[in-house]
Design an enzyme around this catalytic site. Structure first.
Site, PDB file in Angstrom:
ATOM      1  CB  SER A 142     -15.586 -39.947  67.255  1.00 25.20           C
ATOM      2  OG  SER A 142     -14.127 -40.235  67.544  1.00 25.20           O
ATOM      3  CE1 TYR A 155     -15.566 -34.858  68.826  1.00 24.49           C
ATOM      4  CE2 TYR A 155     -14.297 -36.677  69.360  1.00 24.49           C
ATOM      5  CZ  TYR A 155     -15.040 -35.948  68.552  1.00 24.49           C
ATOM      6  OH  TYR A 155     -14.843 -36.424  66.970  1.00 24.49           O
TER       7      TYR A 155
END
Ligand code: NAI
Length: 263
Positions: A142, A155
């Protein structure tokens, strides 16, 4: 690497890919693209896929945060295809909350699904790659691996770790002809993105207003479509297109990380 005159050289129609998180937004688009391109697709997800999984493929409902499930997945995969040409580590969970409010259980749940499962899946996939003689691993990281924001620490840490793991895997697996690359999507319209809009980083308006605010932050002026990430994943998996790439991070974010946040 296989030589051009090697008679065991295969065409696309014989190739097999295993995709985790197959029932999610990016996973579904990726399953479709590989299937349309002639690959045999093994999809894995802890959620159901529905009835429309490609007929030539295999869907396995399992939880990759459980090591025994992962072992069962690769036993089933081996029964379906003795070889594996690509592994797309796409499944992930996101917990959107302040660091100080994140429990140990929540932290571990993110690390186990997003990071440990990739390490284990690659170990289990290795014998199938050896049968193929070469292969490609695509880890879906990401943009949070390189720049992040408030209320998404676990995350971001898992995706940064996945980037480091990608480089380590690329170095250790190169002698076996296995390329390992990461893709770093920016904002892509999926269930995960919509759930994460509760973080407050794009205001507290309605969902369409938040999506609009997010779109305006990119250089291109919109959020991405799952299909656009699927194409980049396919590029990294397909030896004919990316044979000289390994250990790299491909950012596909509509230009979000190109612009200084201070300007
Ligand atoms: P999604 O939430 O639509 O799909 C994720 C899928 O993974 C779900 O179907 C879920 O059931 C599955 N999954 C999660 N943990 C699992 C486990 N332990 N075992 C089996 N299946 C599991 O999310 P999306 O957006 O399609 O995400 C795909 C990948 O793209 C993820 O790695 C995510 O972090 C990454 N990504 C997504 C972005 C976005 O804006 N949508 C941006 C950057 C990265």
């Amino acid at each position: 690497m296989r030589s051009k005159d090697n008679t065991t050289r295969i065409n696309q129609a014989n190739k097999t890919v295993l995709i985790t998180g197959a029932a999610g937004g990016i996973g579904r688009a990726t399953v479709s693209l590989f299937a349309e391109s002639g690959w045999r697709v093994i999809g894995v997800d802890r959620s159901s896929f529905g009835d429309d999984f490609p007929g030539s493929g295999l869907f396995i409902k399992a939880d990759i945060s459980e090591p025994q499930d992962l072992e069962a997945i690769f036993t089933l995969a081996q029964g379906f295809s003795e070889r594996l040409d690509a592994l797309v580590n796409n499944a992930a969970v996101q917990i959107a909350k302040p660091l100080l409010e994140t429990s140990v259980e929540e932290w571990d749940a993110v690390m186990v699904s997003n990071l440990r499962a990739v390490f284990l899946a690659v170990k289990l996939a290795f014998p199938l790659f050896k049968v193929a003689g070469s292969g490609a691993i695509v880890n879906v990281s990401s943009v949070h691996a390189v720049a992040t924001s408030a209320n998404i620490a676990s995350y971001a840490a898992s995706k940064g770790g996945l980037l480091a793991l990608t480089r380590a895997m690329a170095i250790e697996l190169a002698p076996d002809g296995i390329r390992v690359n990461a893709i770093l999507p920016g904002a892509v319209d999926t269930p995960m993105l919509r759930a994460g809009l509760s973080r407050g980083h794009v205001g507290d308006g309605s969902l369409p207003e938040r999506l609009e605010n997010l779109a305006n932050k990119t250089v291109i002026g919109r959020v991405g479509k799952p299909e656009e990430i699927a194409h980049a994943i396919y590029f990294l998996a397909d030896e004919t297109q990316s044979s000289f790439m390994t250990g790299q991070a491909l950012i596909v974010d509509g230009g979000a990380t190109a612009r200084l946040s201070t300007e």
